[in-house]
Design an enzyme around this catalytic site. Sequence first.
Site, short mmCIF file in Angstrom:
data_model
loop_
_atom_site.label_atom_id
_atom_site.label_comp_id
_atom_site.label_asym_id
_atom_site.label_seq_id
_atom_site.Cartn_x
_atom_site.Cartn_y
_atom_site.Cartn_z
N HIS A 47 74.72 31.62 -70.85
CA HIS A 47 74.58 30.47 -71.73
C HIS A 47 73.15 30.30 -72.22
O HIS A 47 72.92 29.86 -73.34
CB HIS A 47 75.02 29.21 -70.98
N LYS A 89 73.37 23.29 -86.94
CA LYS A 89 73.72 24.22 -85.87
C LYS A 89 75.11 23.87 -85.34
O LYS A 89 75.57 22.74 -85.49
CB LYS A 89 72.70 24.14 -84.73
N HIS A 93 81.04 23.44 -76.16
CA HIS A 93 81.10 22.72 -74.88
C HIS A 93 82.50 22.94 -74.31
O HIS A 93 83.22 21.99 -73.99
CB HIS A 93 80.78 21.23 -75.07
N ASN A 526 75.46 30.03 -81.40
CA ASN A 526 75.72 29.90 -79.98
C ASN A 526 76.73 30.97 -79.59
O ASN A 526 77.62 31.30 -80.37
CB ASN A 526 76.28 28.49 -79.70
#
Length: 719
Positions: A47, A89, A93, A526
């Site tokens: 992560h 961005k 989650h 991400n």
Amino acid sequence: MSDPAITPDLIAAHGLSPAEYDRILEIMGREPSFTELGIFSAMWNEHCSYKSSKLHLKTLPTTGPQVICGPGENAGVVDIGDGQAVVFKMESHNHPSYIEPYQGAATGVGGILRDVFTMGARPVAAMNALSFGEPSHPKTRQLVHGVVEGVGGYGNCFGVPTVGGEVRFHASYNGNCLVNAFAAGIADADAIFYSAASGVGRPVVYLGAKTGRDGVGGATMASAEFDDTIEEKRPTVQVGDPFTEKRLMEATLELMATGAVVSIQDMGAAGLTCSAVEMGDKGGLGIRLDLDAVPVRETAMTAYEMMLSESQERMLMVLDPAREDAARAVFEKWDLDFAIVGETIAEDRFVIVHGGEVKADLPLSTLASSAPEYDRPWVPTPEAAPLAHVPPVDPIDGLRALIGSANYCARDWVVAQYDTQVMADTVVTPGLDAGVIRVHGTDKGLAFTSDVTPRYVRANPERGGAQAVAEAYRNLVAKGARPLATTDNLNFGNPEKPEIMGQFVGAIRGIGAACTALDMPIVSGNVSLYNETDGAGIDPTPTIGAVGLIENLGRRIQGRVTNGMIALLLGGAGTHLGRSALLAEHLGREDGDAPEVDLAAERAHGEFVLANAGWITACTDLSDGGLALAAFTLAEANGLGVTLDPADTAELFGEDQGRYLLACTFDSAEALMVAAGQADVPLTMVGQFGGGMVRFGTAEAPLEALSDLYRGRFETLFA
């Protein structure tokens, strides 16, 4: 309480391999303390370190004349003219939202909003891309309710409009839902704030809410698969407070105006650890922290807990010491904590002191820029078998199967829980293609969309990755917006499996090729890996968030269709039924290959729409469900029926790429046909909008009955 002994089981529980632990011993020349082990674990997990993905991420296009700041900061920054920039961005989650749906989704929204205002931008728009298991799965209804309420609860209270997103359902997400949150903000192009620390001996300041035990180990949990111990991970989920976040944003933006901020970083994954390390590493400095000065809301917290807590609504800043009093006054006014918790140092060290004892003393650069980087073994995804015979489908039966499914019915129930109009600049609310906001006080608009078709990516990762970008491009163009740039949220299974790593590599290649061809560089993003439960991985889901600019909202494509308007198809007749929505929803099949993506045609067709937007009253791209679903949704949104001439199953439901459905007057249709001939793009009249019936060839049904099915299905399933 003494620290536990460092054992192989403890090392494994921290997500570190034996080889990685050996590397830690080599770096330190001794056994790490418990706090040091936790810090390495946090910084070296997937992560935070991107250790399995960064080799391939480096191949993506990230620059362009419009790009002010690409990947590597809290968010990407793109020039929109007139001295302004859009900052945006997307982040995942996923694991927290499966464990604790409301707080997992809420804090996902909170985290992405902080990424934006940490750069000095006021958030102006949010989106979310949600993937759930089958509607019939016993956990799906709870997840849908919790996640949607969490997204709405945080975003609505904070005060940012939700203008777009996706909701999908598939069995591959039964054990691991996806919650991808997007935020965008507006800033002055010459007033962007960055995270690299500078200057030796400057104060390191803790800002915002107090630190608790919520979220301890969250980043490590997010870098592991789920199994039957999932409920034990509930304490690793953060708890959010949108009202505190709102005050934090106002205080941060006010603080930035004082000139006191040297550098600033959101405390997200791995909290105090990651924020301090990233600031120091980017600036080539060390950091010394005194945890006794950290504001806490719980007693007897250990150094380990404080360094790995992911309590929300917190920031870390390097401060100009001459402006300390002014900075402190701002945060005291907003009733938020302001505490000097350390300083920058010249040495490459990360020193943590607690209770007068040194709890950690590590070479800082080894935690971030020198973290492990793997070239994981990978195998290409096997070529898909040819599509088996598809029997002719009654067009209205096929349409009913689509609009009556959880995947393609209207999302009214979801959208109703989001505030789409707060800030009073929303021009187009969530629905077809892209949401649009006004850049406050100007005639400019920004369009936002998020897109991916996971069944394409599973069948053919390279085509599927390219298609996600191409569909995002088309959705922006359909509103009359010129695409600017993209952010990606790359959701995959376990990268230690060569077939999963092959999906990732293929998708990256497709994304990179499409972003280059369509001039939509990746400016932020991400990676979310290990989305698996008991060894069963999700469908690969590389979500693409994209932003486009409308120079003058008065000349945008309005989207209003009136009785008698002509339906024009740009891009050729449908032929491709492989991996189509029709196969999945009507025939229960997922076979064949993903459709080809002709990037030159995508660019040519998009440029044609933008160049001739003045003739086009409404426009939508053709994607899932092909011409049939596009025509129905565009007509139904305007309270009209539609008649289409094609009756062939592939022509109606084929998902060939690079196509748009246009609505315009007869005179405008003639002008567009002339322009299409000059531009050498295929444009065909395929029908007409109007009346109270939906007709495909000779098959027909009343609009009212179809609309009732379309508008009511989601609530029937989940409310």
